[in-house]
Enzyme design. Structure first.
Site, short mmCIF file in Angstrom:
data_model
loop_
_atom_site.label_atom_id
_atom_site.label_comp_id
_atom_site.label_asym_id
_atom_site.label_seq_id
_atom_site.Cartn_x
_atom_site.Cartn_y
_atom_site.Cartn_z
N ASN A 1 0.93 -1.15 0.02
CA ASN A 1 -0.08 0.12 -0.05
C ASN A 1 0.91 1.36 -0.07
OD1 ASN A 1 -1.59 2.20 0.47
ND2 ASN A 1 -2.55 1.11 2.23
N ARG B 1 6.01 1.52 2.51
CA ARG B 1 7.26 2.04 1.84
C ARG B 1 8.64 1.83 2.32
NH1 ARG B 1 3.44 6.54 2.37
NH2 ARG B 1 4.83 7.59 3.69
N LYS C 1 0.44 4.27 0.26
CA LYS C 1 0.02 5.24 1.32
C LYS C 1 0.63 5.09 2.54
CE LYS C 1 -4.06 6.76 -1.16
NZ LYS C 1 -5.19 7.08 -1.33
N CYS C 2 1.20 3.72 3.16
CA CYS C 2 1.40 3.26 4.31
C CYS C 2 2.89 3.42 4.25
CB CYS C 2 1.02 1.81 4.30
SG CYS C 2 1.86 1.18 5.77
N SER C 3 3.42 4.15 5.42
CA SER C 3 4.92 4.54 5.63
C SER C 3 5.69 3.07 5.92
CB SER C 3 4.91 5.31 6.72
OG SER C 3 4.72 4.93 8.18
#
Length: 113
Positions: free
Chosen positions: A8, A15, A10-12
């Protein structure tokens, strides 16, 4: 070795897992599961390979996931809920020929490299 990251963007933490893999020289196949969705076979395989079962794949911070856990939902109910709402799965998940790991903490993904 094939490495797949269920990601995802958007998920730190997701990432960070991608960056960690790249730092190790691994360029994973990236599956943005919020766009691609889940199918029963993939969910069952990841539940088995991570060793946590379907309930262990649930993202506890999601209210509906909490409801499923509190109600002691069956695997069939969990599978159907996750297919309907892909966000219910914890992220990131890395899968290789050696198995799969949920990246919590992110370094856990290194166990299957």
């Amino acid at each position: 070795m094939t490495v797949t990251l269920f990601h995802n963007p958007k998920c730190s933490t997701s990432r960070k897992a991608l960056a960690l893999l790249q730092e190790k020289g691994v360029q994973p196949a990236v599956v943005e599961y919020l766009k691609a969705g889940w199918d029963a076979a993939t969910l069952d395989r990841l539940a088995r390979e991570t060793g946590v079962g379907l309930s262990g794949l649930l993202r506890r911070r999601e209210a509906k996931a909490g409801d499923l856990l509190e109600s002691d939902a069956s695997d069939d109910a969990i599978r159907a809920a996750v297919i309907a709402e892909p966000v219910l799965v914890e992220r990131p998940i890395v899968e290789t020929d050696k198995g799969a790991r949920i990246g919590r903490p992110v370094e856990a993904v290194l166990e299957v490299l």
